[in-house]
Every structure is written in structure tokens, then in C-alpha cells.
Write a protein that holds these residues in place. Structure first.
Motif, PDB file in Angstrom:
ATOM      1  N   LEU A  48       0.834  -1.205   0.000  1.00 55.08           N
ATOM      2  CA  LEU A  48       0.000   0.000   0.000  1.00 55.08           C
ATOM      3  C   LEU A  48       0.868   1.255   0.000  1.00 55.08           C
ATOM      4  N   GLY A  49       1.871   1.278   0.869  1.00 53.56           N
ATOM      5  CA  GLY A  49       2.771   2.424   0.911  1.00 53.56           C
ATOM      6  C   GLY A  49       3.562   2.573  -0.370  1.00 53.56           C
ATOM      7  N   GLU A 109       4.723   9.876  -7.266  1.00 55.15           N
ATOM      8  CA  GLU A 109       5.884  10.329  -8.048  1.00 55.15           C
ATOM      9  C   GLU A 109       5.566  10.458  -9.537  1.00 55.15           C
ATOM     10  N   ARG A 110       4.493   9.843  -9.970  1.00 56.04           N
ATOM     11  CA  ARG A 110       4.106   9.909 -11.379  1.00 56.04           C
ATOM     12  C   ARG A 110       2.886  10.812 -11.586  1.00 56.04           C
ATOM     13  N   ASN A 111       2.596  11.624 -10.582  1.00 62.75           N
ATOM     14  CA  ASN A 111       1.496  12.599 -10.643  1.00 62.75           C
ATOM     15  C   ASN A 111       0.136  11.947 -10.855  1.00 62.75           C
ATOM     16  N   ARG A 112      -0.003  10.723 -10.432  1.00 57.62           N
ATOM     17  CA  ARG A 112      -1.293  10.027 -10.518  1.00 57.62           C
ATOM     18  C   ARG A 112      -1.986  10.191  -9.162  1.00 57.62           C
ATOM     19  N   TYR A 113      -2.428  11.423  -8.899  1.00 58.64           N
ATOM     20  CA  TYR A 113      -2.839  11.798  -7.552  1.00 58.64           C
ATOM     21  C   TYR A 113      -4.107  11.097  -7.043  1.00 58.64           C
ATOM     22  N   PRO A 114      -5.137  10.916  -7.848  1.00 61.71           N
ATOM     23  CA  PRO A 114      -6.313  10.198  -7.322  1.00 61.71           C
ATOM     24  C   PRO A 114      -5.968   8.786  -6.846  1.00 61.71           C
ATOM     25  N   GLU A 115      -5.139   8.080  -7.614  1.00 64.33           N
ATOM     26  CA  GLU A 115      -4.744   6.724  -7.224  1.00 64.33           C
ATOM     27  C   GLU A 115      -3.850   6.756  -5.988  1.00 64.33           C
ATOM     28  N   SER A 116      -2.959   7.743  -5.927  1.00 63.10           N
ATOM     29  CA  SER A 116      -2.090   7.881  -4.764  1.00 63.10           C
ATOM     30  C   SER A 116      -2.912   8.146  -3.508  1.00 63.10           C
ATOM     31  N   LEU A 117      -3.874   9.060  -3.623  1.00 66.00           N
ATOM     32  CA  LEU A 117      -4.703   9.394  -2.470  1.00 66.00           C
ATOM     33  C   LEU A 117      -5.493   8.188  -1.984  1.00 66.00           C
ATOM     34  N   ARG A 118      -5.994   7.403  -2.908  1.00 66.39           N
ATOM     35  CA  ARG A 118      -6.758   6.211  -2.549  1.00 66.39           C
ATOM     36  C   ARG A 118      -5.885   5.240  -1.729  1.00 66.39           C
ATOM     37  N   MET A 119      -4.654   5.034  -2.166  1.00 68.99           N
ATOM     38  CA  MET A 119      -3.749   4.142  -1.441  1.00 68.99           C
ATOM     39  C   MET A 119      -3.327   4.747  -0.097  1.00 68.99           C
ATOM     40  N   LEU A 120      -3.083   6.048  -0.079  1.00 67.06           N
ATOM     41  CA  LEU A 120      -2.712   6.718   1.171  1.00 67.06           C
ATOM     42  C   LEU A 120      -3.819   6.598   2.215  1.00 67.06           C
ATOM     43  N   GLU A 121      -5.055   6.799   1.767  1.00 63.31           N
ATOM     44  CA  GLU A 121      -6.183   6.702   2.700  1.00 63.31           C
ATOM     45  C   GLU A 121      -6.311   5.290   3.261  1.00 63.31           C
ATOM     46  N   ARG A 122      -6.129   4.292   2.413  1.00 63.85           N
ATOM     47  CA  ARG A 122      -6.194   2.904   2.875  1.00 63.85           C
ATOM     48  C   ARG A 122      -5.070   2.614   3.853  1.00 63.85           C
ATOM     49  N   TYR A 123      -3.871   3.076   3.503  1.00 59.41           N
ATOM     50  CA  TYR A 123      -2.704   2.841   4.352  1.00 59.41           C
ATOM     51  C   TYR A 123      -2.896   3.481   5.733  1.00 59.41           C
ATOM     52  N   LEU A 124      -3.253   4.765   5.737  1.00 55.86           N
ATOM     53  CA  LEU A 124      -3.330   5.505   7.003  1.00 55.86           C
ATOM     54  C   LEU A 124      -4.524   5.085   7.855  1.00 55.86           C
ATOM     55  N   LEU A 130       3.867   9.764   5.401  1.00 53.41           N
ATOM     56  CA  LEU A 130       2.778   9.574   4.445  1.00 53.41           C
ATOM     57  C   LEU A 130       1.612  10.513   4.730  1.00 53.41           C
ATOM     58  N   LYS A 131       1.456  10.949   5.963  1.00 49.05           N
ATOM     59  CA  LYS A 131       0.453  11.981   6.249  1.00 49.05           C
ATOM     60  C   LYS A 131       0.813  13.277   5.533  1.00 49.05           C
ATOM     61  N   ILE A 132       2.094  13.607   5.541  1.00 50.85           N
ATOM     62  CA  ILE A 132       2.556  14.813   4.855  1.00 50.85           C
ATOM     63  C   ILE A 132       2.315  14.704   3.354  1.00 50.85           C
ATOM     64  N   ILE A 133       2.633  13.540   2.804  1.00 50.00           N
ATOM     65  CA  ILE A 133       2.390  13.314   1.379  1.00 50.00           C
ATOM     66  C   ILE A 133       0.894  13.419   1.081  1.00 50.00           C
ATOM     67  N   GLN A 134       0.065  12.870   1.964  1.00 50.80           N
ATOM     68  CA  GLN A 134      -1.391  12.950   1.770  1.00 50.80           C
ATOM     69  C   GLN A 134      -1.845  14.405   1.722  1.00 50.80           C
TER      70      GLN A 134
END
Length: 302
Positions: free
Chosen positions: A144-145, A153-168, A177-181
Motif C-alpha cells: 500500500l505504501g 511520483e508519477r502525478n497520478r494523484y487520485p490513485e495515490s490518495l486512494r492508497m494513502l487513505e487505505r494505508y493511514l 505519508l500523512k505529509i504526502i497525503q
């Protein structure tokens, strides 16, 4: 040597190994194979002892002997790990794929392949193997992380946010990862949620004020993909911050040529300072960004 005697000697070697007496354990395993060259478990455990000591070339030889006698997905994986440690990535890939051929659901094999393909900068395969892990184990922390940072890193922000939310949601204590979110939220235009998140972190989260130390200490070895991504981001942050500080110095000589940062740029600067361990400056630019946003958008909407 009779079979019961071999088994008794093997049990003693395992006991020695578990108690940390690796030299004695190694000698006992070698006694076994001197008498019975077909006892594959002795070769397997000798390989493990060699790998623990960092002797990966020796470990590979033992694991290959074990595989020849009794093919096993874990030993193919073990050979792959040792080649990985030796930075012989193509050979590592070969054995890891053989491991997965024997057990398609072996998570560690998928995860290490993702790490290797990240090193080789083969993006498509990095994503494939991380995604494979999520399919097998939807709550896998490292995958997940890793995917969150891969998408970020590839500017795919919706997908990144989805994984960040699941992870956190599952592992809420990760400051980095909170900062990245918070930045992903800002990149998607949800400025208010991003700013509020950073303000809350500044009040309650030790990681906010000690980013460098927590980056060094918070990640396990299996989280290498996430850690390397954060290290790259931090390196980029240092470069961008140096450029801004140079611009600031030049503005003192020619203040009429200096353009104040826009709200989004100010938020970016806040994050740059945060990544470089300066929370005071980070908060100054965050407050500035909020004020600028309020001035340009009186309703306070995102």
C-alpha cells in the motif's frame, strides 16, 4: 549414518542455530552432509546461516544444492534474495520468477520483484508486482505504501490518495505519508483540507517536527520502495529550496524584481521546509498560503 541418527543430529543443529550458536550449528550441518549428501534441509539451513553472515555467494551455492535435491519455492526465493544483495538483478529476477512459478501467491516474491524493477526503473513491472501483492493481501502495509508513493511520483494523484487513505486507515502513525497525503490533497485542489491537516500535525505529531529522523527510523527493510521514494522527494525538496533561497537573496538586491509566491507555491515551500527539518519556516509559509488563499477567495472554498 542411520536415518534416526541423521534426524537427531539435524535436530541438534537446528537447536544450536535457534540459540544463536551459528558456528556450532554450521559444523553440525556439515557433519550431516558429509555422511548423507542427499539431506537437503542441511544445505538449506547452511545457506540461511551464510546469508545471515552476508556471505551471499556461499549461500547461493548451498541453496542451489538444496534446490537440486528438492525444488522448493522458498529456496528459489532465497537464491533470488542473495543475488539481489549482490546487486545481480537479472539473476535475482530469474530465481524469483521461478519461485512464483511454484507458488503464485508468495507475497515476498512479488514484493522483491517490485523493488528490483524500481531499481531498474521499469515502471510498468514495478506497478504490476505491487498490485499483485494487493490482490493477494489487500491490507499489505508495504505494498500500500509502495503503490501510494509510486502513483505520487508519477502525478497520478487520485490513485495515490486512494492508497494513502487505505494505508493511514490501517496504519495511522506514519508521519511521512500523512505529509504526502496533505500535498496530494493540495495538488487535487482541496487546499483547505491540506492546510488543516498540516496545522493539526504541527500540534500533535512528533514526525512533523523531526521529519529527517523519522524518515530514517520509521521504515522496515521490506518498505524499501516507500523509503526510497521519500528519499528522492527529500532530495528534490533540498534542490528546490536552495533555488528559492537564492531567489530570495537576489531579491534583497533588486526587491522590485521579486514576485511574492502564489498560494500554491507558498504551500509547496511549506512542505519543502518541512522535508528539510525546519517546521518553523514550514508553518510561516503555511500561514502565508492560507492568508493569500483567503484574499483571493473570500468564500474560503477549495
Amino acid at each position: 549414518m542411520a536415518i534416526p541418527e541423521t534426524q537427531a543430529l539435524y535436530n541438534e543443529a537446528v537447536r544450536l542455530e535457534k540459540s544463536g550458536k551459528l558456528k556450532e550449528a554450521k559444523e553440525t550441518y556439515q557433519k550431516i552432509i558429509a555422511e548423507d549428501t542427499s539431506f537437503h534441509l542441511a544445505y538449506q539451513n547452511l545457506g540461511a546461516i551464510a546469508a545471515k553472515g552476508g556471505n551471499h555467494s556461499e549461500a547461493i551455492e548451498f541453496f542451489l544444492r538444496a534446490i537440486k535435491l528438492s525444488p522448493d519455492y522458498k529456496n528459489y526465493y532465497n537464491v533470488g534474495v542473495s543475488f539481489y544483495r549482490l546487486k545481480e538483478y537479472e539473476k535475482a529476477i530469474q530465481f524469483l520468477k521461478q519461485s512464483l512459478h511454484l507458488d503464485k501467491r508468495f507475497v515476498l516474491g512479488h514484493l522483491l520483484l517490485a523493488q528490483i524493477y524500481q531499481i531498474l526503473e521499469i515502471d510498468e513491472k514495478t506497478e504490476i508486482y505491487l498490485t499483485n501483492v494487493i490482490k493477494i493481501d489487500p491490507n499489505h502495509k508495504s505494498a500500500l505504501g509502495g503503490l501510494a508513493m509510486y502513483y505520487y511520483e508519477r502525478n497520478r494523484y487520485p490513485e495515490s490518495l486512494r492508497m494513502l487513505e487505505r494505508y493511514l486507515l490501517l496504519y495511522p502513525g506514519n508521519s511521512q505519508l500523512k505529509i504526502i497525503q496533505s500535498e496530494v490533497l493540495a495538488k487535487q485542489g482541496n487546499y483547505k483540507a491540506s492546510a488543516n491537516m498540516l496545522v493539526e500535525m504541527a500540534k500533535t505529531d512528533a514526525g512533523f517536527t523531526n521529519f529527517n529522523q523519522t524518515l530514517a527510523n520509521a521504515w522496515q527493510e521490506e518498505d524499501e520502495i516507500s523509503k526510497k521514494s521519500l528519499e528522492r522527494i527529500q532530495g528534490t525538496a533540498k534542490k528546490k529550496l536552495k533555488e528559492f533561497q537564492t531567489k530570495l537573496e537576489l531579491s534583497r538586491e533588486s526587491p522590485e524584481e521579486f514576485t511574492p509566491p502564489e498560494p500554491q507555491e507558498a504551500l509547496d515551500l511549506s512542505l519543502l521546509y518541512l522535508f528539510n527539518g525546519n517546521p518553523e519556516k514550514a508553518m510561516q509559509y503555511l500561514v502565508y498560503a492560507q492568508k493569500m488563499k483567503e484574499n483571493t477567495d473570500p468564500t474560503g472554498s477549495s
